[in-house]
Design a protein around this motif. Sequence first.
Motif, PDB file in Angstrom:
ATOM      1  N   ASN A 171      27.084 -18.529  91.527  1.00  0.00           N
ATOM      2  CA  ASN A 171      26.202 -19.601  92.001  1.00  0.00           C
ATOM      3  C   ASN A 171      26.356 -20.848  91.134  1.00  0.00           C
ATOM      4  O   ASN A 171      26.475 -21.961  91.643  1.00  0.00           O
ATOM      5  CB  ASN A 171      24.747 -19.139  91.986  1.00  0.00           C
ATOM      6  N   GLY A 192      20.363 -27.067 102.209  1.00  0.00           N
ATOM      7  CA  GLY A 192      20.702 -27.821 101.016  1.00  0.00           C
ATOM      8  C   GLY A 192      20.344 -29.283 101.175  1.00  0.00           C
ATOM      9  O   GLY A 192      20.111 -29.770 102.296  1.00  0.00           O
ATOM     10  N   ASN A 229      34.919 -22.006 101.733  1.00  0.00           N
ATOM     11  CA  ASN A 229      33.708 -22.493 102.398  1.00  0.00           C
ATOM     12  C   ASN A 229      33.567 -22.035 103.846  1.00  0.00           C
ATOM     13  O   ASN A 229      32.943 -22.722 104.657  1.00  0.00           O
ATOM     14  CB  ASN A 229      33.652 -24.033 102.366  1.00  0.00           C
ATOM     15  N   ASN A 267      29.546 -22.777  91.683  1.00  0.00           N
ATOM     16  CA  ASN A 267      29.632 -23.491  92.967  1.00  0.00           C
ATOM     17  C   ASN A 267      28.456 -24.435  93.184  1.00  0.00           C
ATOM     18  O   ASN A 267      28.170 -24.810  94.324  1.00  0.00           O
ATOM     19  CB  ASN A 267      29.702 -22.486  94.120  1.00  0.00           C
ATOM     20  N   THR A 293      29.666 -27.353  95.094  1.00  0.00           N
ATOM     21  CA  THR A 293      30.480 -27.082  96.277  1.00  0.00           C
ATOM     22  C   THR A 293      29.676 -27.406  97.535  1.00  0.00           C
ATOM     23  O   THR A 293      28.635 -26.801  97.791  1.00  0.00           O
ATOM     24  CB  THR A 293      30.922 -25.608  96.314  1.00  0.00           C
ATOM     25  N   GLN A 295      23.467 -13.657 100.790  1.00  0.00           N
ATOM     26  CA  GLN A 295      23.498 -15.112 100.664  1.00  0.00           C
ATOM     27  C   GLN A 295      22.209 -15.710 101.221  1.00  0.00           C
ATOM     28  O   GLN A 295      21.652 -15.219 102.209  1.00  0.00           O
ATOM     29  CB  GLN A 295      24.716 -15.696 101.372  1.00  0.00           C
ATOM     30  N   ASP A 319      24.655 -30.651 100.405  1.00  0.00           N
ATOM     31  CA  ASP A 319      24.973 -30.139  99.073  1.00  0.00           C
ATOM     32  C   ASP A 319      24.751 -28.631  99.009  1.00  0.00           C
ATOM     33  O   ASP A 319      24.132 -28.030  99.901  1.00  0.00           O
ATOM     34  CB  ASP A 319      24.091 -30.811  98.016  1.00  0.00           C
ATOM     35  N   SER A 320      25.242 -28.014  97.937  1.00  0.00           N
ATOM     36  CA  SER A 320      24.958 -26.606  97.656  1.00  0.00           C
ATOM     37  C   SER A 320      23.443 -26.417  97.509  1.00  0.00           C
ATOM     38  O   SER A 320      22.738 -27.301  97.023  1.00  0.00           O
ATOM     39  CB  SER A 320      25.673 -26.184  96.378  1.00  0.00           C
ATOM     40  N   ASN A 321      22.944 -25.272  97.948  1.00  0.00           N
ATOM     41  CA  ASN A 321      21.506 -24.990  97.798  1.00  0.00           C
ATOM     42  C   ASN A 321      21.189 -24.266  96.493  1.00  0.00           C
ATOM     43  O   ASN A 321      20.104 -23.702  96.337  1.00  0.00           O
ATOM     44  CB  ASN A 321      20.988 -24.191  98.996  1.00  0.00           C
ATOM     45  N   ASN A 377      30.183 -26.638 105.351  1.00  0.00           N
ATOM     46  CA  ASN A 377      30.765 -27.811 104.707  1.00  0.00           C
ATOM     47  C   ASN A 377      31.332 -28.736 105.779  1.00  0.00           C
ATOM     48  O   ASN A 377      32.281 -28.383 106.473  1.00  0.00           O
ATOM     49  CB  ASN A 377      31.875 -27.379 103.736  1.00  0.00           C
ATOM     50  N   PHE A 379      27.836 -24.839 100.087  1.00  0.00           N
ATOM     51  CA  PHE A 379      27.786 -23.495  99.498  1.00  0.00           C
ATOM     52  C   PHE A 379      26.360 -22.933  99.585  1.00  0.00           C
ATOM     53  O   PHE A 379      25.382 -23.653  99.404  1.00  0.00           O
ATOM     54  CB  PHE A 379      28.221 -23.540  98.041  1.00  0.00           C
ATOM     55  N   LYS A 380      26.264 -21.644  99.858  1.00  0.00           N
ATOM     56  CA  LYS A 380      24.983 -20.962  99.922  1.00  0.00           C
ATOM     57  C   LYS A 380      24.892 -19.937  98.784  1.00  0.00           C
ATOM     58  O   LYS A 380      25.789 -19.103  98.621  1.00  0.00           O
ATOM     59  CB  LYS A 380      24.797 -20.250 101.269  1.00  0.00           C
TER      60      LYS A 380
END
Length: 426
Positions: free
Chosen positions: A23, A71, A355, A26, A29, A66, A386-388, A103, A32-33
């Motif tokens: 996590n 995000g 992704n 990323n 990233t 996940q 964005d990543s969460n 993504n 990303f989740k």
Amino acid sequence: MSFQQGLSGLSAASKSLDAIGNNVANANTAGFKASQAQFADVYASSLTGAGTSQVGIGVKVAGVAQQFTQGNITGSNNPLDVAINGGGFFRMSDQGTITYARNGQFQLDKDGFIVNASGSHLTGYVANSLGVLSTGAPTDLNINTADLPPSESSKVTALLNLDSRKAAIDQAVNPFDVNDPATYHNATSVSVFDSLGNSHVLQTFFVKTAPLPADPAGTQATWEVYASVDGTLLPAPASGNIGSITFASDGSIDNAATTLPFANIQLPVATGAQTPIGGAAGISLDFAGTTQFGSSFSVNSLGQDGYASGRLSGFNIDNDGIITGRYTNGMSSTLGQVVLANFTNPNGLQPLGNNVWASSASSGAELVGGPGTGSLGSLQSSAVEDSNVDLTAELVNMITAQRFYQANAQTIKTQDQVMQTLVNLR
């Protein structure tokens, strides 16, 4: 002996740290989740059934789930960057292999396909040359860069005010002459287009005549309308006269004495296009709403329905996924629509890296539709999801997992001391 419990605890703590580390790695990233290691206790099986005093033999990793939460959405300078606000996944195709992504960082390849960094094509509904979407099976989206074909003019609309204070012109003495401003009161012009997209100037002239013979009190007045195309008076009948407009005493058009629109106006052209413009039906000229008040001549609106050909100058993606092309002639056209896919159990998707995810028996079949329909979210162009990953929470979880690892190591150390005591018994 409790070595088994301690060892399983060390293994579980290690898996938890693996998930936390992934996590954190990323956190930047896009799409990303975050993942979460989930654990379950373990008990030994017994032929006679589990007793109330049975002690477990440790812990195991039940799964790594996940977290498909939303995000943050950040703006970007790329119009092809698209963020999903809500549920759903972009549907990607890699030579027919379908994958799913959150993504939305896209660009155009050399063939006009919308692709991600791995070269997979974004899928959706394509549009035909008229901008009509084919909402059957989704296919690879391709931006058509061909010129927008021209559209031949068929109707002109004008909303004017003619000055009631103007004195009538006696046409028996001063017949209309396109080259003599003294023979008409006002004029206006608009560009019209032939079947090849060539522009032509349609000019209209307005001449106030004497009150109608049947109206000696002068409660009505009529204006003759003449027209020319590219400076040449329209052919017979009436040497360019295309009609007349009669006004009532309140300044509005007398619809009983006036027939609008003026139809079958023949505009001949010599450009190799269809002549006259509009074919045998010609074009129509509508003055509905025009007034005759005691104020200066004014053109309140003037338009027509044709346009020249145009080149694609840019495009944008709406919240509902519609891709709209902008052309150099000021027109726009639908080029396609991005579709989204969702699943009954998103946690059943198989992560493939890069992704993207793949569907599985656990996720269920894909549910495809336009953005903003059903459980599918809307789109936001020039933006990226964005990543969460919550870095603060992950760092706290890392400390907790570290303590968990240390505690399990301590149980092994304590059990070793107990065993050493038993071995040393005489």
